[in-house]
Design a protein around this motif. Structure first.
Motif, PDB file in Angstrom:
ATOM      1  N   ARG A   1      14.586  -9.966  -7.454  1.00 52.05           N
ATOM      2  CA  ARG A   1      15.968 -10.431  -7.495  1.00 52.05           C
ATOM      3  C   ARG A   1      16.837  -9.627  -6.530  1.00 52.05           C
ATOM      4  NH1 ARG A   1      18.383 -10.207 -13.304  1.00 52.05           N
ATOM      5  NH2 ARG A   1      20.160 -11.022 -12.102  1.00 52.05           N
ATOM      6  N   PHE A   2      18.006 -10.189  -6.230  1.00 47.95           N
ATOM      7  CA  PHE A   2      19.043  -9.470  -5.502  1.00 47.95           C
ATOM      8  C   PHE A   2      20.217  -9.245  -6.448  1.00 47.95           C
ATOM      9  CE2 PHE A   2      16.660 -11.498  -2.059  1.00 47.95           C
ATOM     10  CZ  PHE A   2      16.480 -10.420  -1.204  1.00 47.95           C
ATOM     11  N   CYS A   3      21.179  -8.437  -6.021  1.00 47.13           N
ATOM     12  CA  CYS A   3      22.296  -8.045  -6.878  1.00 47.13           C
ATOM     13  C   CYS A   3      23.039  -9.256  -7.442  1.00 47.13           C
ATOM     14  CB  CYS A   3      23.262  -7.159  -6.103  1.00 47.13           C
ATOM     15  SG  CYS A   3      23.839  -7.847  -4.531  1.00 47.13           S
ATOM     16  N   GLU A   4      23.330  -9.186  -8.722  1.00 50.58           N
ATOM     17  CA  GLU A   4      24.070 -10.265  -9.376  1.00 50.58           C
ATOM     18  C   GLU A   4      25.509 -10.314  -8.880  1.00 50.58           C
ATOM     19  OE1 GLU A   4      24.827 -11.946 -13.925  1.00 50.58           O
ATOM     20  OE2 GLU A   4      23.426 -10.303 -13.542  1.00 50.58           O
ATOM     21  N   CYS A   5      26.100  -9.150  -8.666  1.00 48.46           N
ATOM     22  CA  CYS A   5      27.419  -9.034  -8.046  1.00 48.46           C
ATOM     23  C   CYS A   5      27.310  -8.006  -6.925  1.00 48.46           C
ATOM     24  CB  CYS A   5      28.475  -8.568  -9.058  1.00 48.46           C
ATOM     25  SG  CYS A   5      28.760  -9.731 -10.414  1.00 48.46           S
ATOM     26  N   TYR A   6      28.055  -8.237  -5.851  1.00 52.88           N
ATOM     27  CA  TYR A   6      27.925  -7.377  -4.680  1.00 52.88           C
ATOM     28  C   TYR A   6      28.263  -5.922  -4.988  1.00 52.88           C
ATOM     29  CZ  TYR A   6      27.988  -5.962   0.202  1.00 52.88           C
ATOM     30  OH  TYR A   6      27.708  -5.344   1.398  1.00 52.88           O
ATOM     31  N   ASP A   7      29.162  -5.712  -5.947  1.00 51.95           N
ATOM     32  CA  ASP A   7      29.575  -4.345  -6.280  1.00 51.95           C
ATOM     33  C   ASP A   7      28.592  -3.622  -7.199  1.00 51.95           C
ATOM     34  OD1 ASP A   7      31.818  -4.562  -4.705  1.00 51.95           O
ATOM     35  OD2 ASP A   7      33.127  -5.186  -6.355  1.00 51.95           O
TER      36      ASP A   7
ATOM     37  N   GLU B   1      26.045  -1.530  -7.295  1.00 50.66           N
ATOM     38  CA  GLU B   1      25.443  -0.661  -6.284  1.00 50.66           C
ATOM     39  C   GLU B   1      23.987  -0.296  -6.592  1.00 50.66           C
ATOM     40  OE1 GLU B   1      27.932   2.691  -5.719  1.00 50.66           O
ATOM     41  OE2 GLU B   1      29.607   1.524  -4.889  1.00 50.66           O
ATOM     42  N   ASP B   2      23.588  -0.361  -7.862  1.00 47.36           N
ATOM     43  CA  ASP B   2      22.239   0.041  -8.217  1.00 47.36           C
ATOM     44  C   ASP B   2      21.248  -1.117  -8.138  1.00 47.36           C
ATOM     45  OD1 ASP B   2      23.450  -1.269 -10.323  1.00 47.36           O
ATOM     46  OD2 ASP B   2      22.381  -0.138 -11.868  1.00 47.36           O
ATOM     47  N   GLU B   3      21.698  -2.275  -7.667  1.00 48.38           N
ATOM     48  CA  GLU B   3      20.811  -3.429  -7.537  1.00 48.38           C
ATOM     49  C   GLU B   3      20.578  -3.747  -6.067  1.00 48.38           C
ATOM     50  OE1 GLU B   3      22.244  -5.591 -11.709  1.00 48.38           O
ATOM     51  OE2 GLU B   3      22.703  -6.524  -9.784  1.00 48.38           O
TER      52      GLU B   3
END
Length: 243
Positions: A230-236, A238-240
């Motif tokens: 997966r990629f980050c659920e929200c851009y902010d 930071e740990d994803e």
């Protein structure tokens, strides 16, 4: 016939095996699969898939057939903004897909210049042809977009493989452009996708996806699916993973 396509558990890519979490996922998966009447098991030659399968094989008292074509899909492409060389074709950005909408067309996806340069179609056809050879051994012979039934059966066969490769299998079986699956779906580590044949007219079968990426075996154990793929659920967040 029923097909189970299983993504390997949480990977440790540095050693091509599983993380501690991955081994727990594989154990939970084996508890689920031991209740299935699985006739044949086919596995990728890569360590993370073989390790995931090993616990299920032990519980079932079975051996697996290793198939080189079940390894992670080898295709790679040049992404316009990517500065570190090539990437896998399922890591394109949405805005790049929007500029190349032919990628989502089952009849034209392989004509895309970036895919041609990366030999994506050649790799795809190799996997599709090997899959069809195996299905023919199980009584289903490809004809156009469906399968001629030579030996109808209710067997269950399982594939332990990888996300990118899983999308190629599904693309070929249900006639959807692989890029639509690569971009629009995400199979969590150790997840199970279930596909079955429908023979609505005698001798003519098609495959239909009944369940994609089930992780119920993890929730039964009180565990959440791993984030891998997966990629980050929200851009902010930071740990994803962002890119």
């Amino acid at each position: 016939m029923k097909l189970l396509i299983i993504r390997h558990a949480d990977p440790d890519y540095s050693i091509d095996s599983l993380t501690e979490t991955g081994w727990k996922e594989a154990a939970a998966l084996s508890e689920k699969l031991k209740t299935f009447d699985i006739k044949n098991i086919y596995v990728s030659p890569l360590g993370r898939a073989k390790d995931t399968a090993s616990l299920t094989l032990k519980k079932l008292g079975k051996d697996a057939t290793v198939c080189e074509w079940l390894q992670e899909f080898p295709g790679n492409i040049i992404r316009p903004d990517y500065k570190d060389g090539r990437i896998v074709p399922w890591d394109w950005l949405p805005e790049d897909i929007d500029k190349n909408r032919d990628l989502l067309d089952i009849n034209h996806w392989f004509e895309n210049e970036t895919y041609r340069e990366g030999n994506i179609h050649e790799g795809y056809m190799h996997v599709a042809e090997e899959l069809d050879k195996l299905l023919a051994q199980h009584g289903y012979v490809r004809e156009g977009t469906y399968y001629r039934v030579e030996k109808a059966n209710n067997d269950t066969i399982a594939f332990f493989c990888h996300f990118g490769l899983e999308c190629v299998l599904l693309s070929h079986l249900v006639n959807i452009a692989p890029s639509a699956l690569w971009q629009g779906f995400c199979a969590a580590p150790s997840s199970v996708t279930t596909i079955y044949t429908e023979e609505r007219r005698k001798g003519i079968a098609s495959f239909r996806i009944a369940e994609f990426g089930s992780t119920e075996h993890l929730y039964v154990k009180g565990e959440k699916p791993s984030f891998s793929a997966r990629f980050c659920e929200c851009y902010d967040n930071e740990d994803e993973r962002h890119d």
